[in-house]
Write an enzyme that holds these catalytic residues in place. Structure first.
Site, PDB file in Angstrom:
ATOM      1  N   ASN A 435       0.839  -1.196   0.000  1.00 41.20           N
ATOM      2  CA  ASN A 435       0.000   0.000   0.000  1.00 41.20           C
ATOM      3  C   ASN A 435       0.878   1.253   0.000  1.00 41.20           C
ATOM      4  O   ASN A 435       1.609   1.506   0.965  1.00 41.20           O
ATOM      5  CB  ASN A 435      -0.896   0.029   1.243  1.00 41.20           C
ATOM      6  CG  ASN A 435      -1.646   1.349   1.370  1.00 41.20           C
ATOM      7  OD1 ASN A 435      -2.638   1.587   0.699  1.00 41.20           O
ATOM      8  ND2 ASN A 435      -1.154   2.240   2.236  1.00 41.20           N
ATOM      9  N   GLU A 436       0.858   1.991  -1.083  1.00 40.07           N
ATOM     10  CA  GLU A 436       1.438   3.334  -1.226  1.00 40.07           C
ATOM     11  C   GLU A 436       2.950   3.387  -1.078  1.00 40.07           C
ATOM     12  O   GLU A 436       3.510   4.479  -0.909  1.00 40.07           O
ATOM     13  CB  GLU A 436       0.760   4.327  -0.263  1.00 40.07           C
ATOM     14  CG  GLU A 436      -0.705   4.550  -0.590  1.00 40.07           C
ATOM     15  CD  GLU A 436      -1.371   5.633   0.254  1.00 40.07           C
ATOM     16  OE1 GLU A 436      -0.741   6.131   1.210  1.00 40.07           O
ATOM     17  OE2 GLU A 436      -2.528   5.986  -0.040  1.00 40.07           O
ATOM     18  N   ASP A 437       3.636   2.266  -1.187  1.00 41.85           N
ATOM     19  CA  ASP A 437       5.094   2.317  -1.089  1.00 41.85           C
ATOM     20  C   ASP A 437       5.721   2.920  -2.347  1.00 41.85           C
ATOM     21  O   ASP A 437       6.747   3.612  -2.258  1.00 41.85           O
ATOM     22  CB  ASP A 437       5.655   0.919  -0.822  1.00 41.85           C
ATOM     23  CG  ASP A 437       5.320   0.439   0.579  1.00 41.85           C
ATOM     24  OD1 ASP A 437       4.720   1.217   1.347  1.00 41.85           O
ATOM     25  OD2 ASP A 437       5.645  -0.710   0.915  1.00 41.85           O
ATOM     26  N   SER A 486      -0.491  -0.723  -4.584  1.00 43.83           N
ATOM     27  CA  SER A 486      -1.673   0.131  -4.673  1.00 43.83           C
ATOM     28  C   SER A 486      -1.343   1.421  -3.926  1.00 43.83           C
ATOM     29  O   SER A 486      -1.025   1.392  -2.737  1.00 43.83           O
ATOM     30  CB  SER A 486      -2.884  -0.558  -4.039  1.00 43.83           C
ATOM     31  OG  SER A 486      -4.041   0.232  -4.153  1.00 43.83           O
TER      32      SER A 486
END
Length: 829
Positions: A435-437, A486
């Site tokens: 997530n959002e890395d 994502s």
């Protein structure tokens, strides 16, 4: 296979750093009763040694728990018949997180990954009576800080940066919706297994033919048993949904058995709203000489799944469209976070309640977010049974994670365990790396899509997301798609023309008006949201009477978003007259949240325009649920009370919807049909002054093609005063969808009393009426009444009905948006 559950007789105490663990374990002082599965906070709370961290400001007073080390201990006997079996294995399904295990004084395990189950052979250590099992849990915060000191501080969004070196639920470090509660303990089952030989894994690879007329179920069984593997026979049975059986059996060679079942005219598993959720079962029985040694059963859903990324007519980029059984889907739904800060408290029944709430809200997909946990099978079972697809993140979120060799090895083991356990669930549609890395790396100019992953480079986590995780998925579950992260859209991870996007231009970033949501286009919106307070009943659980006002310290503490209170104030002041009391504040924030989420879904679903034109194929609200009592983006509070937004989203995700949006001369009109059949309908359009006078009206006959949005022209009214435009869609004379377009901002409107009336039609059915347009009419009754619909806009002449299950006789309170803010009235029915 025989099992001895080790859940009773556990004790717990804090480990003193100046005393040797063996001496501490031998001491009879300071022990508390411990729950297993469980975590330290639960037992300290039960013993009255800490205040409830969910109440008041108590979170601040329990931080010491996560800074200390803790000892668990139990004693147990082993039945003689188990002790006689050749393999004795101590099993830990989850240890949180830095754990050292001793059995009868001998160290048998050291573990540092919350997500990796452990199996420890203990034949040489175990005895029949008086076995002593002890576990030391060291502070994850301290251990993470030690690793950080050695390898360097990483950049993160949310929580202490040392978390990236610790394979533990990242939200435990605090997030912008959750408290910092660093748990420790045996958070999943502990047991002893005894066997001659066992079935260690059953992989059932399902492939459905493109024409859906046939399928194969390829079964691979893996066995454990050492020298005892000779002379074994495995019998497989495939049960179809009607109970008919197909069988295969044979001798096990080399510890592996394979067989492929051919299925003609398979009965397919369908997502909710498109067909039934039916299941096949594979039963594997291991025997030698007619003696049963082990048995396992796997439930399967046969479906054809595809993630289409194809060119779009007249558009840049490509689609991001899920198809199941050749049917394209608009995947509306929610992001899921752990439903409690203390996950052992989440029962199978609680999981079912949450997933049922989502299903009743027309959810097509849940995204299991990467800062939490690989959830209990209960969640995935419920999704299987209710037809909700699952986007499954691996557990990485908002951080620059390392790719050190030991870290890669731990992650690989973690991923293998998660994929093996979950891959048989038909609901799981996608594995996602994080997530959002990629977004945080992009913000630091550390991501170059043209370069190769490098564990020593500026973005080392790419090695995890682009090598380790896809390798595991390709090996263990090759029929499902894997997605790097994502959000991810290539060189720009948040590209709106390809992949998925997190739309935080509203709330975060420029704090754009929520009315502009549709302009922030994306092929698949995997996050967007707006905050709102929970209902008053929830606030009263965590705030004392003196603290129940909008600006109180307690309410601000229970909003973890950076600048959350100020951002809420902006969206309130932009749209509504500012509330001053708690009830008005709750109502106002929930109205704004409902309007915002509806605006986003309505606009993006309009872009689901048919083959070669599925410009947007999904919208997942951030978020469905909470892990504690809090002001957050959730549409239902910690105790499952829906906010107004839940009902707004439910209406916008219905199979048939109608939409209105401002355009020159009035409003553009469209409708969406997500069913597989063309629908003939009547479209009723009307315009009303705020005083309730009709300003315009017409009726049209329309046809809505299957699986797409259909543009239906425009509608307007010539009026010298503000008017509300309304649309109703009727099929066979029944209203199936409504929409209303109000003059904005709402704070400028002089709203007279709408003259709301309620009429009881049955035990729990109410009919609503209004003489004048009414905005966001919210019904409430006694605690626990679930409503079929709520937070409605009412127009003159409409008579919608609402079911309040278990309502019976009593008072019903009605709130609506009035000239001075929230207005209310109590009806006795």
């Amino acid at each position: 296979m025989q099992r001895l559950q080790l859940s009773d007789g556990w004790r717990l105490k804090e480990r003193r750093s100046d005393v040797d663990p063996e001496e501490e374990l031998a001491s009879s002082e300071g022990w508390l009763r411990a729950s297993v599965p469980g975590v330290v906070h639960q037992d300290l709370l039960a013993a009255g040694l800490i205040p409830d961290p969910f109440e008041r400001l108590n979170e601040l007073h329990v931080q010491w728990v996560g800074e200390r080390d803790w000892l668990y201990h139990c004693e147990f006997d082993v039945p003689e018949e188990l002790l006689a079996l050749p393999h004795l294995v101590l099993c830990f399904d989850g240890l949180d997180t830095f754990a050292t295990v001793w059995l009868n004084g001998e160290c048998v395990l050291e573990s540092d990954n919350q997500f990796v189950p452990a199996r420890v052979p203990v034949n040489s250590v175990l005895r029949q009576q008086g076995n002593r099992l002890s576990v030391l849990f060291e502070s994850a915060l301290r251990k993470g800080k030690e690793r950080e000191a050695e390898h360097g501080e990483a950049r993160v969004w949310n929580g202490d940066p040392s978390r990236v070196y610790v394979r533990k639920a990242q939200y435990h470090y605090g997030w912008d919706w959750g408290p910092c509660l660093l748990t420790a303990g045996p958070w999943r089952d502990v047991r002893l297994e005894a066997y001659t030989a066992r079935l260690s894994d059953i992989h059932c690879r399902v492939e459905v033919a493109p024409d859906l007329g046939s399928a194969t179920v390829s079964v691979q069984a893996e066995l454990e048993g050492g020298e005892e593997l000779s002379g074994l026979e495995l019998r497989l049975r495939l049960y179809d949904p009607s109970g008919s059986v197909d069988e295969a059996s044979g001798e096990v060679v080399g510890g592996t058995f394979r067989h492929t079942f051919q299925v003609s005219e398979p009965k397919l598993w369908w997502p909710r709203g498109h067909g039934e959720q039916v299941f096949y079962r594979v039963q594997a029985t291991l025997a030698r000489g007619g003696e049963g040694l082990d048995r396992r059963e796997v439930r399967l859903g046969l479906r054809r799944l595809r993630l289409a990324q194809e060119p779009l007519e007249g558009e840049q980029g490509s689609s991001f469209l899920f198809e199941v059984n050749n049917v394209p889907l608009f995947c509306g739904g929610y992001n899921w976070i752990p439903a409690d800060s203390f996950t052992p408290r989440i029962t199978p029944e609680r999981y079912r309640e949450w997933v049922s709430l989502a299903a009743e809200g027309n959810t097509q997909m849940l995204r299991v977010w990467g800062g939490g946990i690989y959830e209990d099978d209960s969640l995935y079972d419920a999704c299987d049974e209710l037809g909700i697809l699952v986007w499954q993140d691996f557990m990485f979120a908002c951080g620059m994670y390392p790719a050190l060799e030991w870290f890669q090895a731990s992650v690989r083991e973690e991923a293998r365990a998660a994929v093996r356990r979950l891959r048989h669930h038909p609901s799981i549609a996608l594995w996602c790396g994080n997530n959002e890395d990629y977004q945080i790396a992009h913000s630091l100019n550390a991501y170059d899509a043209g370069s190769q992953p490098n564990p020593s480079g500026p973005f080392p986590g790419r090695v995890i997301y682009e090598e380790v995780l896809p390798q595991v998925c390709a090996e263990l579950d090759p029929t499902r798609p894997y997605w790097l992260g994502s959000a991810y859209g290539g060189a720009n991870p948040n590209d709106g023309t390809q992949g998925d996007r997190h739309v935080w231009d509203v709330w975060h970033g420029p704090m754009s008006p929520y009315q502009k949501y549709p302009k922030y286009g994306s092929r698949f919106v995997s996050e967007f949201g707006m905050q709102a307070l929970p209902d008053r009943a929830m606030v009263e659980k965590f705030a004392t009477p003196a603290e129940r006002y909008p600006e109180s310290r307690t309410l601000e503490h229970h909003n973890k978003a950076e600048g959350g209170v100020r951002r809420l104030a902006v969206y309130l002041s932009d749209n509504l007259r500012l509330p001053s009391d708690l009830d008005s504040y709750i109502y106002g924030t929930q109205l704004v949240q409902a309007e915002a989420l509806a605006a986003g879904i309505r606009g993006w679903r309009r872009g689901w325009a048919g083959p070669d034109s599925y410009r947007c194929a999904g919208a997942l609200v951030w978020q469905l649920n909470d892990c504690w009592p809090v002001t957050s983006w959730a549409v239902a509070d910690y105790e499952l009370r829906p906010k107004a937004a839940y009902y707004a989203v439910k209406r916008e995700l219905a199979p048939l919807t109608v939409g209105l949006a401002p355009s020159v001369g009035g409003a553009a009109v469209w409708a969406v049909n997500s069913t597989s059949a063309s629908v003939g309908a009547s479209l009723q359009l009307s315009a009303w002054t705020l005083g309730g006078a009709p300003a315009a009206g017409e009726e049209r006959t329309v046809r809505l093609e299957a699986l797409r949005a259909t543009e239906l022209g425009t509608f307007g009214a010539n009026a010298d005063e503000p008017v509300v435009l309304a649309a109703r869609l009727l099929v066979d004379g029944q209203v199936v969808a409504r929409a209303a377009l109000w003059p904005e901002p709402l704070k400028y409107l002089a709203l007279p009393d709408p003259g709301i009336e309620l009429e009881r039609l049955g035990v729990d059915v109410l009919r609503l009426r209004a003489v004048r347009p009414a905005k966001c009419v919210v019904l409430s009754a006694r605690e626990g009444i679930p409503w079929s619909d709520n937070a409605l806009d009412l127009m003159p002449g409409e008579e919608p009905t609402v079911v309040g299950s278990g309502l019976r006789e009593g008072e019903v309170s009605v709130q609506w948006l009035g000239e001075r803010g929230v207005s209310s009235r109590v009806f006795r029915l």
